[in-house]
Design a protein around this motif. Structure first.
Motif, mmCIF file in Angstrom:
data_model
loop_
_atom_site.group_PDB
_atom_site.id
_atom_site.type_symbol
_atom_site.label_atom_id
_atom_site.label_comp_id
_atom_site.label_asym_id
_atom_site.label_seq_id
_atom_site.Cartn_x
_atom_site.Cartn_y
_atom_site.Cartn_z
ATOM 1 N N GLY A 141 6.573 -24.142 -57.829
ATOM 2 C CA GLY A 141 5.866 -23.427 -57.285
ATOM 3 C C GLY A 141 5.484 -22.341 -57.482
ATOM 4 O O GLY A 141 3.891 -21.996 -57.549
ATOM 5 N N VAL B 92 12.154 -25.803 -58.176
ATOM 6 C CA VAL B 92 11.070 -25.840 -57.334
ATOM 7 C C VAL B 92 10.811 -24.891 -57.263
ATOM 8 O O VAL B 92 9.344 -24.844 -57.252
ATOM 9 N N GLU B 93 10.909 -23.874 -56.444
ATOM 10 C CA GLU B 93 10.486 -22.616 -55.915
ATOM 11 C C GLU B 93 10.028 -22.137 -57.961
ATOM 12 O O GLU B 93 8.823 -21.681 -57.851
ATOM 13 N N LEU C 14 1.319 -20.987 -58.290
ATOM 14 C CA LEU C 14 0.624 -20.477 -56.914
ATOM 15 C C LEU C 14 -0.075 -19.329 -58.303
ATOM 16 O O LEU C 14 -1.350 -18.867 -57.410
#
Length: 152
Positions: free
Chosen positions: A21, A17-18, A25
């Motif tokens: 993300g 998920v990081e 970004l």
């Protein structure tokens, strides 16, 4: 595989998920930077065009002032007196619609033919290109006379 496994799964010490993300970004930051760069160049172009419009407005006002000066009746009258011009006689006045017919009937002087070829640039600078309507028609034939000496 459950939803909790997606949030807890790790790849090389980072959660999936990081990583996703961070990718989103970075793509958002890059797209915002590109949009601002393109907007800045467009803003410069708009400023340049606005400056050209302002310069053309100044030039237009100068030309209008010059026309107003050149069209002053007192100035035109002085020029006419200096050139010894007289008012137009009433029998020489004509309507605008009939000007074309008058121009067609009038014989225009022909330029003498020279042996030297003239450059195309020199001809283009002299005036506009002749249109078919600008060419004068041939002069009318002289009336035939009868044997008695009168005109038929």
């Amino acid at each position: 595989m459950s939803v909790a496994d997606v949030f807890n799964r790790r790849v090389r010490g980072f959660r999936v998920v990081e990583v996703v993300g961070l990718g989103i970004l970075l793509s958002l930051v890059t797209s915002v930077y590109l949009a601002k760069t393109f907007a800045g160049s467009e803003r410069q172009e708009i400023g340049r065009i606005e400056q050209e419009i302002e310069q053309e407005g100044v030039r237009k006002r100068l030309l209008e002032a010059e026309v107003a000066h050149l069209e002053q009746p007192r100035r035109i009258e002085q020029l006419a007196q200096m050139m010894q011009l007289q008012p137009i006689a009433a029998d020489h006045e004509i309507a605008e619609d009939a000007l074309i017919d008058v121009a067609r009937r009038r014989e225009l002087p022909r330029a003498p033919v020279t042996a030297e070829p003239v450059a195309a640039d020199a001809l283009a600078a002299d005036g506009p290109e002749a249109l078919p309507d600008d060419v004068p028609p041939p002069p009318p034939a002289a009336p035939a006379q009868s044997p008695a000496g009168g005109v038929r």
